[in-house]
Design a protein around this motif. Structure first.
Motif, short mmCIF file in Angstrom:
data_model
loop_
_atom_site.label_atom_id
_atom_site.label_comp_id
_atom_site.label_asym_id
_atom_site.label_seq_id
_atom_site.Cartn_x
_atom_site.Cartn_y
_atom_site.Cartn_z
N ILE A 282 -21.58 -4.22 -4.13
CA ILE A 282 -21.74 -3.72 -2.77
C ILE A 282 -20.87 -2.46 -2.63
O ILE A 282 -19.65 -2.53 -2.76
N LEU A 283 -21.50 -1.34 -2.36
CA LEU A 283 -20.78 -0.07 -2.32
C LEU A 283 -19.89 0.04 -1.09
O LEU A 283 -18.77 0.56 -1.16
N PHE A 284 -20.39 -0.43 0.05
CA PHE A 284 -19.63 -0.31 1.30
C PHE A 284 -19.71 -1.62 2.08
O PHE A 284 -20.62 -1.82 2.88
N PRO A 285 -18.76 -2.54 1.80
CA PRO A 285 -18.73 -3.80 2.56
C PRO A 285 -18.57 -3.52 4.05
O PRO A 285 -17.94 -2.53 4.45
N ALA B 228 -4.37 3.40 2.43
CA ALA B 228 -3.93 2.00 2.23
C ALA B 228 -4.89 1.03 2.90
O ALA B 228 -4.97 -0.14 2.51
N ASP B 229 -5.64 1.51 3.89
CA ASP B 229 -6.54 0.63 4.64
C ASP B 229 -8.02 0.94 4.42
O ASP B 229 -8.87 0.09 4.68
N TYR B 230 -8.32 2.17 3.95
CA TYR B 230 -9.73 2.56 3.89
C TYR B 230 -10.09 3.17 2.53
O TYR B 230 -9.28 3.83 1.88
N ASN B 231 -11.34 2.94 2.13
CA ASN B 231 -11.94 3.51 0.93
C ASN B 231 -11.84 5.04 1.00
O ASN B 231 -12.17 5.64 2.01
N SER B 232 -11.40 5.68 -0.09
CA SER B 232 -11.22 7.13 -0.08
C SER B 232 -12.52 7.88 0.17
O SER B 232 -12.54 8.93 0.82
N PHE C 255 -14.39 5.26 11.54
CA PHE C 255 -14.42 4.72 10.19
C PHE C 255 -15.33 3.50 10.13
O PHE C 255 -16.15 3.36 9.23
N VAL C 256 -15.15 2.60 11.08
CA VAL C 256 -15.93 1.37 11.11
C VAL C 256 -17.40 1.68 11.42
O VAL C 256 -18.31 1.18 10.75
N THR C 257 -17.62 2.53 12.42
CA THR C 257 -18.99 2.86 12.83
C THR C 257 -19.76 3.54 11.71
O THR C 257 -20.90 3.15 11.39
#
Length: 529
Positions: free
Chosen positions: A404-407, A217-221, A245-247
């Motif tokens: 953009i693949l990974f904002p 629900a919060d992150y790209n699969s 995840f962020v790093t």
């Protein structure tokens, strides 16, 4: 009523672990029975269990030790931790195992005069692998096709498990298959160590971990897959953290992979009319990078085939790093000014490499792979592993839409503990905040975000843009025309790369959220006090 083995806990007689289960110690991996535990207690009530006699069906596990030892010794390609674990069991000697229990839940023993007896979970669970397959093909109208999966010697049965389940998949289930005959034995059991969270093993019963649906629900699969694969506990326990995840998104997927695809495609779009620039058929430009990528594809395939997903992913990212280096070293932005034909060769090479990367990342990042193909406007006719490092894109073919693949993600800062007296502000502090009425004139979802909406507001004589995380509660259409309260003098900030020039007020109670609106009609731009 009898307690299930797992509902009896106590001290392991082998290693002294005080939280060993009645069937196995997760600390040392020893096979146990509830009667062997020191100071046993009920996990349900905490009371000391009362021992009572019963009669169970028994699987003659010990009889299969010679066959199992011969079979395990033939597995020269299995992971050392699995082989050593099995040999540890052989050293202490396999023991016959009760496979029924006196419980009011479970699979009933299908025999007369045995009411109340159920088959123990780790005996019936592997049989479920077979019955699931049969059920699937019965539903598909192919009732005999399941045999291709369980009787055909060319089928490979692979068990991807954690180390605490090695005993069931590498010894007990194979012994059951040996006893029955006809069914294939596991080709490999690439068991991993534990992936821990907060210093503890993921455990549903202990509340350690997170449900996948909540994470997605919060992150790209694809980001979730990447983080798990890159921290895989293949050789030793590893620690999982949501900060990763962020790093990993920002420093690896966005900065390395997303950056390469974007810079290459943007250059082609701006300098070569959104087309793949032509290359000469005899061109040998960039041969070194293509040879390197081909060699990396072979290394990566061997690692993936050997179930070393973490190492394989590392080599895939090395391909992307080499692609970035090729782009930088070739300096197409300079070459374009003096030799457009040579620049075309460079960018053609870079786009061909984009296609190779799409194939190489597909085992771990399938959705990103599809997005790259869409950007290249390329079908899957050349989407095979042997095409990595090959020239497959046609000269002058039109490129697709770039995205953009990974904002970039923002790390969620832990809120400091606030004492009640520290939370008070003065009237002068409050006067610094300018609240005004804003009218929503446009609203739309923010691409690649599940929670953010972008609102365009009319606030008196000016218009301003606000980004707010209210997508779970309001559709864009339902907001048009609403008069809402906004903080008008808030410094602009960026969310998902989009500037937000204020903040709307909303009330939240649990899972319910309501935007603060005006009672009646009033002009937008009116001050709120």
């Amino acid at each position: 009523m009898f307690l299930a083995d797992r509902f009896v806990v106590g001290t392991c007689p082998i290693c002294g672990n005080e939280d060993a289960n009645g069937d196995q110690c997760e600390n040392c991996g020893s096979d146990l029975s509830p009667l062997e535990l020191i100071n046993p207690r009920s996990k349900v009530s905490g009371d000391i269990p009362v021992i009572k006699e019963t009669t169970n069906f028994v699987f003659p596990f010990a009889d299969f030790q010679p066959k199992l030892e011969e079979w395990i010794n033939s597995k020269t390609d299995w992971k050392p931790n699995v082989i050593n674990y099995c040999k540890g069991w052989f050293k202490t000697g396999l023991r016959d195992r009760d496979y029924t229990r006196d419980l009011n839940w479970g699979v009933p023993v299908p025999l007369p005069e045995h009411e109340g007896k159920v088959i123990y979970v780790w005996f019936e669970a592997p049989i479920g692998y077979i019955s699931f397959t049969k059920e699937l093909f019965e539903q598909r109208g192919e009732p005999e096709k399941w045999k291709e999966y369980w009787h055909d010697e060319n089928t490979k049965l692979i068990h991807f498990i954690g180390k605490d389940n090695i005993i069931f998949h590498a010894l007990i289930f194979p012994a059951m298959i040996m006893a029955h005959g006809e069914y294939i034995l596991p080709d490999n059991v690439p068991a991993n160590e534990f992936l821990n969270m907060g210093g503890g093993k993921f455990s549903k019963s202990k509340g350690v971990g997170a449900l996948l649906k909540d994470v997605l629900a919060d992150y790209n699969s694809d980001l979730v897959r990447y983080c798990l694969a890159s921290t895989f506990p293949e050789n030793k326990d590893s620690e999982f953290s949501f900060d990763e995840f962020v790093t990993k998104n920002n420093n690896e997927l966005a900065a390395i992979l997303g950056n390469y695809i974007n810079r290459t495609v943007v250059f082609a779009k701006s300098k070569f009319e959104n087309k793949i620039p032509a290359r000469k058929n005899t061109s040998t430009d960039g041969i070194e990078i293509f040879n390197y990528i081909k060699s990396q594809a072979k290394v990566t395939a061997d690692l993936f085939d050997g179930y070393k997903l973490k190492d394989g992913l590392t080599e895939v990212m090395n391909i992307v790093r080499s692609a970035n280096k090729y782009f930088n070293d070739s300096e197409p932005w300079k070459i374009f000014k003096t030799d457009k034909e040579k620049c075309a060769e460079i960018i053609n090479n870079c786009l061909q490499i984009c296609h190779s990367i799409a194939i190489a990342i597909s085992p771990v990042l399938p959705n990103t792979s599809e997005e790259i193909l869409k950007t290249l406007n390329k079908d899957k006719s050349d989407f095979t592993w042997d095409k990595i490092g090959e020239i497959v894109l046609e000269n002058n073919a039109e490129l697709g839409e770039n995205k953009i693949l990974f904002p970039i993600l923002e790390k969620k800062e832990a809120a400091p503990e606030i004492k009640e007296e520290d939370n008070l502000i003065s009237i002068d502090d409050f006067k610094k905040v300018t609240l005004k009425v804003g009218e929503v004139i446009e609203a739309e979802k923010v691409p690649n975000s599940k929670k953010l909406l972008k609102l365009k507001l009319k606030v008196g004589e000016k218009e301003k843009q606000i980004v707010s995380g209210i997508s779970d509660y309001y559709t864009p259409e339902s907001l048009i025309g609403k008069l809402i309260i906004v903080v008008d003098n808030l410094k602009p900030s960026k969310l998902m790369g989009i500037e937000s020039q204020g903040m709307l007020l909303a009330a939240k109670n649990g899972k319910e959220l309501k935007i603060v609106t005006i009672d009646g009609n009033i002009s937008n731009g009116a001050e709120v006090s």
